[in-house]
Design a protein around this motif. Structure first.
Motif, short mmCIF file in Angstrom:
data_model
loop_
_atom_site.label_atom_id
_atom_site.label_comp_id
_atom_site.label_asym_id
_atom_site.label_seq_id
_atom_site.Cartn_x
_atom_site.Cartn_y
_atom_site.Cartn_z
N GLN A 365 9.20 12.49 19.84
CA GLN A 365 9.40 13.47 18.77
C GLN A 365 10.75 13.25 18.08
N GLY A 366 10.68 13.01 16.79
CA GLY A 366 11.88 12.79 15.99
C GLY A 366 12.52 11.43 16.16
N ARG A 367 11.89 10.56 16.96
CA ARG A 367 12.53 9.27 17.25
C ARG A 367 11.81 8.08 16.61
N TYR A 368 10.64 8.32 16.03
CA TYR A 368 9.96 7.26 15.29
C TYR A 368 9.86 7.73 13.85
N ARG A 369 10.54 7.05 12.96
CA ARG A 369 10.71 7.55 11.60
C ARG A 369 10.17 6.55 10.58
N HIS A 370 9.61 7.10 9.53
CA HIS A 370 9.12 6.27 8.43
C HIS A 370 9.94 6.59 7.19
N ILE A 371 10.50 5.55 6.58
CA ILE A 371 11.25 5.72 5.33
C ILE A 371 10.48 5.01 4.23
N PRO A 372 9.86 5.77 3.32
CA PRO A 372 9.06 5.14 2.25
C PRO A 372 9.93 4.74 1.07
N PHE A 373 9.59 3.63 0.44
CA PHE A 373 10.30 3.23 -0.77
C PHE A 373 9.30 3.02 -1.90
N GLY A 374 9.78 3.19 -3.12
CA GLY A 374 8.92 3.05 -4.29
C GLY A 374 8.60 1.61 -4.61
N TRP A 375 7.79 1.44 -5.62
CA TRP A 375 7.34 0.11 -6.02
C TRP A 375 8.41 -0.61 -6.84
N LEU A 376 8.41 -1.93 -6.74
CA LEU A 376 9.18 -2.77 -7.65
C LEU A 376 8.19 -3.25 -8.70
N LEU A 377 8.31 -2.69 -9.89
CA LEU A 377 7.31 -2.90 -10.93
C LEU A 377 7.66 -4.11 -11.81
N LYS A 378 6.64 -4.64 -12.43
CA LYS A 378 6.80 -5.71 -13.41
C LYS A 378 6.23 -5.21 -14.73
N GLY A 379 7.07 -5.10 -15.74
CA GLY A 379 6.61 -4.54 -17.00
C GLY A 379 6.14 -3.11 -16.84
N ASN A 380 6.78 -2.37 -15.90
CA ASN A 380 6.44 -0.97 -15.61
C ASN A 380 5.02 -0.81 -15.06
N LYS A 381 4.45 -1.88 -14.50
CA LYS A 381 3.11 -1.83 -13.95
C LYS A 381 3.08 -2.34 -12.52
N LYS A 382 2.21 -1.71 -11.72
CA LYS A 382 1.93 -2.23 -10.39
C LYS A 382 1.03 -3.45 -10.53
N THR A 383 1.11 -4.36 -9.56
CA THR A 383 0.30 -5.56 -9.62
C THR A 383 -0.52 -5.71 -8.35
N SER A 384 -1.50 -6.59 -8.39
CA SER A 384 -2.44 -6.74 -7.27
C SER A 384 -2.43 -8.16 -6.74
N SER A 385 -2.16 -8.31 -5.43
CA SER A 385 -2.19 -9.65 -4.83
C SER A 385 -3.61 -10.19 -4.79
N ARG A 386 -4.60 -9.30 -4.67
CA ARG A 386 -5.99 -9.75 -4.62
C ARG A 386 -6.42 -10.40 -5.93
N MET A 387 -5.81 -9.96 -7.03
CA MET A 387 -6.15 -10.52 -8.34
C MET A 387 -5.20 -11.64 -8.74
N GLY A 388 -4.25 -11.96 -7.85
CA GLY A 388 -3.31 -13.03 -8.14
C GLY A 388 -2.27 -12.66 -9.18
N GLU A 389 -2.02 -11.36 -9.35
CA GLU A 389 -1.11 -10.90 -10.40
C GLU A 389 0.25 -10.47 -9.87
N THR A 390 0.43 -10.45 -8.57
CA THR A 390 1.68 -9.97 -8.01
C THR A 390 2.82 -10.95 -8.29
N ALA A 391 3.98 -10.42 -8.73
CA ALA A 391 5.16 -11.27 -8.90
C ALA A 391 5.60 -11.77 -7.52
N LYS A 392 5.82 -13.06 -7.43
CA LYS A 392 6.17 -13.67 -6.15
C LYS A 392 7.68 -13.58 -5.93
N CYS A 393 8.05 -13.41 -4.69
CA CYS A 393 9.45 -13.27 -4.32
C CYS A 393 10.27 -14.47 -4.79
N ILE A 394 9.78 -15.68 -4.53
CA ILE A 394 10.55 -16.88 -4.89
C ILE A 394 10.70 -16.98 -6.40
#
Length: 578
Positions: A365-394
């Motif tokens: 209790q109280g010792r396993y914590r989740h910290i959520p973070f927002g999306w890093l958007l491209k052109g103010n849009k979310k992207t999909s890895s399944r569609m091959g549209e996600t901006a790649k880290c490299i």
């Protein structure tokens, strides 16, 4: 020295002297940084003491301010004033600011660190890229955010274990493996750079995902591959899986190294899936129940969502594996707490995981914590890895470096190695500052033209301010003060800078306890503005007296140290020249 803590003690002692019948602890006293023009620190303790004093809050504040003026520690303050409706504002004295400068130059990289954690172990899980897919901007955001959380907790005195949990098993893996087996690999593919390999692997994932959705025959083949991987069957399917996994992990290691991220423990999903099945079966009927052939946690009974832990085929889901992972972490380490950072869309999911964990053992209790973070958007849009549209880290890192190369004028007498170091560190400073300068839960639209800049609210501006301190010391020298620090704050810009330096320990502590690196970003930007204002109007080499010169040099050295310490909390490396 932590001036905030010192001031709280002074206020507490004054309260006890004026109202000995009222027990007051440090936790009852708030001291905070007020808006500009209202001093360096402020307290509202008089508002809660007015009833005891049987006076108005403002009269109570005046009595308390007078008691502090008479105390032995009054030398810490240039001015103490009561303000409506019941605040007390403290303006620090030159003596107090001098003590801070001495402390900064004495403790150096340890200035601003506390012992709130007492050396207890904590774990932060971050990064979490999958194998058999490219590392996306989401993983980039997780890696940068999580590493900063590590640095903030270390500054609080925790011994932090850096953990990465990566998906190396499951349907996404089978889809990629299926598509790669269908391809004819380019000549000498295995000798290519890891980034090139990952481009082909990521293309295969998209192809496999589309085939699974549209082609029943392909879906059957992919399910067979998935089963062979889980069973570790000695056949071509499993051998291809292992080969692609190896290429993926090679690429992950290179990306994390470039980001300056290191891990103490890496947990592959394949390490916990068997334990996950055993755990769910152990608590079936107690915590879990059967539903349409699957085994679920009925979260709706507790105001949460329902989650499947074992499929109808008896395979563990992400939920079961995350549960097994959590238990494994606490069995391997004596953790005070463990933090998981993921995107905000997993908030409800982790509420259920944490609730199940607490039902298994109340010690969680109280010792396993989740910290959520927002999306890093491209052109103010979310992207999909399944569609091959996600901006790649490299690609994001490469783009930042290219823009840094265009925008930064690097001295010609620097070696090629020095120029590349400057470009790389400026690019990463911009990217990391962009990600960390917003509250975790907020989305960020990344535009390199916005964050690779040497002025304004940006990482390169803070980096440049630090380099300017090194340049001044290189030209003027460190001064001849015999190891002593004596401040002579003639101009307002000197006083403003010294006051900002004094706030650093308070900022570092608050950012750590609230897990809020954006507070450090805001602070460093303010410090950068104050330092550059000081630099413009306070000559050092041509100071009127040697004492004034040494005072200003002390401010420069102290500023440089705080820039470096603060950037370190963000995982940003400094440069000596730029």
């Amino acid at each position: 020295m932590n001036l905030k803590q010192e001031i709280k003690i002074i206020i507490k002692d004054a309260c006890q002297a004026v109202w000995p019948e009222r027990e007051i602890g440090l936790k009852d006293i708030e001291a905070s940084r007020p808006p500009a023009g209202f001093g360096d620190y402020s307290t509202n303790v008089a508002l809660s003491l007015a009833k005891t004093a049987k006076k108005s809050p403002l009269e109570t504040a005046e009595d308390l301010a007078e008691q502090i003026r008479k105390s032995e520690k009054s030398g810490y303050f240039e001015k103490i004033e009561a303000a409506s409706p019941g605040f007390i504002n403290f303006h620090l004295s030159e003596q107090a600011l001098e003590e801070v400068a001495k402390d900064i130059l004495g403790k150096k990289e340890f200035f601003g660190m506390s012992n709130l954690g007492g050396g207890s172990q904590a774990m932060v899980e971050f990064g979490q890229p999958n194998t058999h897919k490219a590392i996306t901007v989401g993983h980039l955001k997780s890696a940068i955010s999580g590493f900063s959380v590590v640095k903030l907790l270390e500054a609080l005195g925790y011994k932090v274990i850096k953990a990465n949990y990566f998906g190396d098993i499951g349907m996404h893996v089978a889809k990629t493996t299926w598509a790669m087996m269908k391809k004819e690999l380019p000549k000498e593919f295995e000798d290519r750079e890891s980034g090139e390999k990952m481009k082909l692997i990521d293309e295969a994932y998209v192809e496999g995902a589309n085939a699974f959705k549209e082609n029943p025959a392909a879906q059957e083949e992919i399910r067979k591959i998935n089963k062979d991987i889980y069973d570790q069957k000695d056949n071509e399917n499993y051998r291809w899986y292992k080969k692609i996994r190896e290429w993926s992990l090679e690429h992950q290691a290179e990306v994390f190294k470039e980001l300056g991220v290191e891990y103490d423990r890496q947990y592959p999903e394949s390490e916990v899936f068997e334990e996950a099945i055993d755990i769910v079966k152990k608590y079936q009927g107690e915590i879990f129940e059967e539903s349409e052939g699957a085994v679920i946690f009925n979260g709706k009974k507790e105001g949460l969502n329902n989650w499947v832990f074992l499929t109808g085929e008896g395979n563990p889901t992400y939920s079961a594996k995350d549960l097994a992972l959590a238990l494994k972490k606490f069995s391997e380490y004596e953790l005070e707490f463990s933090i998981v950072t993921t995107s905000v869309e997993q908030t409800d999911y982790f509420k259920a995981i944490i609730r199940v964990l607490e039902k298994i053992d109340k010690k969680f209790q109280g010792r396993y914590r989740h910290i959520p973070f927002g999306w890093l958007l491209k052109g103010n849009k979310k992207t999909s890895s399944r569609m091959g549209e996600t901006a790649k880290c490299i690609d994001v890192i490469k783009e930042a470096k290219e823009l840094a190369r265009e925008k930064i004028s690097v001295e010609k007498d620097y070696s090629l190695e020095e120029k590349e170091e400057i470009i790389e560190k400026v690019a990463l400073a911009g990217l990391k500052f962009l990600i960390l300068s917003r509250e975790f839960h907020k989305d960020i639209n990344y535009d390199p033209n916005d964050f690779i800049k040497l002025s304004g609210f940006s990482g390169p501006f803070i980096l440049y301010s630090y380099v300017r301190t090194k340049s001044v010391l290189g030209k003027v020298g460190s001064g001849d003060s015999g190891g002593e620090v004596h401040l002579n704050l003639v101009k307002n810009e000197e006083r403003e800078l010294a006051g900002a330096l004094a706030a650093y320990p308070d900022i570092a502590e608050k950012a750590g306890t609230e897990i809020a690196p954006h507070l450090v970003c805001n602070y460093l930007y303010d410090l950068g503005q104050k330092f550059n204002a000081f630099y413009e109007v306070c000559p050092i080499q041509k100071a009127d007296t040697e004492a004034l010169k040494n005072s200003r040099l002390a401010l420069v050295k102290s500023s440089g140290q705080i820039f470096k310490n603060g950037l370190g909390l963000l995982g940003i490396e400094t440069l000596e020249k730029m």
